[in-house]
Write a protein that holds these residues in place. Structure first.
Motif: not given
Length: 456
Positions: A126-154
């Motif tokens: 969604x971010x790569x498609x130019x959308x802002x995102x509201x995502x329910x908690x818990x955000x991720x299934x794994x810790x590395x997924x969280x790192x990827x999301x942080x990278x893509x937000x930046x």
């Protein structure tokens, strides 16, 4: 809507900037936020509609127009389309495949309320498609997924709100708790106990016929391919009724393949507030110790040996070594809520109450003016979606950002890993990896099933 109207709304959302990501509620919220006509309201879509998906859609119609809904269960999809028509007097487009939502150029933001194992893939795309995102908690299934999301937000510059609504809605007591701690009302914090309740295991759940209208293959998505399982007994009140025991629908929370049990369900709420109060939203623990716990099935090398029963922990007491020698306890025992203990006193807070001597003392010695607003970073919003839209306007991250969420969620994920492996874990909060334990580090990531990789 005309092309000029679309451009006007999109330019408004992306081009207006002013300080602060809160302070947005007034008798006329739309006017206060600058949305003077329906054409200037942001356009949303929701992906994943059962239970919380409808809840966040329903409350958000006050601030946004919904152009589309998506769900892999055609029964849930159809029912929510009809409910939304009654709310906004306009029928949204309906899709089984969320990618058709992301292809839409008229949609400004997506709200994601799928099971947890889908969150990262949809959010990144969604971010790569130019959308802002509201995502329910818990955000991720794994810790590395969280790192990827942080990278893509930046990388993308998108605004991203995590649905930890205790920071906004029903959050006044929690904000008051943090303000009490910041004002020194209990002295130096020594211990914080997060009571998040346990859960029951399940009987053996047999393979069953997939319910009509559910695309179970697509529901599994990134998760391993397994047979659909369910018992005939029904759980009413959850989107029209679902099996009480299954490996799908409401019960996905009880399986590590799709979620993290109570640790990521309620832990994502109370551990978040605890970390916020401790000023530990940009750091992490040094050690996780599973003091006592019970898993509902046998495990070997961190994996359940059977696949026909719930496998997330049913009871637990986890000790977490936090910065400044603070001890955090995450437990399934006692009241649901957070107990803060310091050198000068203690108090307890949950969604229904805040009690203790420091709270009673507020009658004669109230908090300084603006103490609550200082915690929140401005005037407190009574609605999480409104705070998200304000972030969309200002292009600033909202109150529940991905970085603070991931830092506290790392504690929850590590707690699950420690129970699955049956040992203490030493954590390096700077490298964000487990120290000297290759097997445990292998649980920081999980490979998506072939055909459901993240499209980047």
């Amino acid at each position: 809507m005309s092309t000029s109207q679309k451009m006007s709304r999109r330019n408004f959302i992306q081009g207006v900037a002013f300080a602060g990501a809160a302070g947005i509620l007034s008798p006329s919220l739309n006017r206060a936020m600058g949305y003077e006509s329906p054409n200037e309201r942001p356009v949303f879509a929701t992906i994943g509609l059962r239970n919380q998906g409808w809840a966040i859609t329903n409350k958000s119609t006050k601030f946004a127009d919904f152009a589309a809904l998506a769900d892999v269960d055609e029964n849930v999809l159809g029912a929510n389309v009809e409910k939304l028509v009654k709310k906004q007097d306009k029928k949204p487009d309906a899709y089984k495949d969320y990618r058709k939502v992301l292809d839409r150029q008229d949609i400004d933001a997506v709200m994601i309320a799928t099971p947890d194992h889908w969150h990262t893939k949809i959010a990144v795309e969604a971010m790569l498609a130019g959308k802002d995102v509201y995502c329910e908690k818990p955000l991720t299934l794994t810790i590395d997924e969280g790192k990827l999301i942080e990278k893509m937000v930046k990388q993308t510059g998108r605004v991203f709100q995590v649905g930890t609504m205790q920071r906004s809605e029903s959050g006044q007591r929690f904000l008051q708790a943090i303000a009490l701690i910041r004002d020194g009302r209990i002295g130096k914090v020594q211990k914080v106990t997060c009571g998040i309740n346990g859960m029951e295991g399940s009987p053996k759940i047999p393979e069953a016929e997939v319910p009509e209208g559910l695309d179970y293959e697509f529901w599994l998505g990134p998760a391993p391919k397994v047979a659909y399982r369910a018992l005939p007994e029904m759980r009413e009140g959850y989107g029209g009724g679902v099996p009480l025991y299954s490996n799908c629908h409401y019960s996905f929370r009880n399986w590590h393949e799709y979620s993290g049990g109570k640790l990521t369900d309620w832990g994502a709420h109370h551990v978040d507030i605890a970390c916020w109060a401790l000023g530990a939203t940009d750091t992490g623990p040094s050690k996780i110790s599973p003091v006592s716990y019970e898993l509902p099935v046998e495990y070997k090398d961190g994996f359940p040996v059977v696949n026909d029963q719930y496998n997330a922990a049913t009871s637990f007491r986890i000790k977490v070594d936090m910065p400044e020698d603070v001890e955090m306890i995450i437990t399934s025992e006692g009241d649901n809520g957070i107990l803060f203990e310091g050198t000068k006193g203690r108090f307890f807070v949950n969604r229904g109450k805040i009690v203790g001597a420091p709270v009673e003392a507020l009658k004669d010695n109230p908090l300084p003016d603006g103490a609550i607003e200082a915690v929140y970073g401005g005037k407190v919003s009574e609605n999480h979606t409104a705070n998200f839209i304000e972030g969309m306007k200002s292009r600033k991250q909202p109150i529940s950002d991905v970085w603070s969420h991931n830092r506290m969620l790392e504690i929850c994920h590590l707690s699950n890993i420690s129970m699955r492996l049956g040992r203490d874990l030493n954590w390096d909060p700077k490298k964000r990896e487990i120290v000297g334990d290759d097997q445990a580090n292998s649980f920081l990531s999980r490979e998506n099933r072939k055909g459901y990789e993240i499209n980047m």
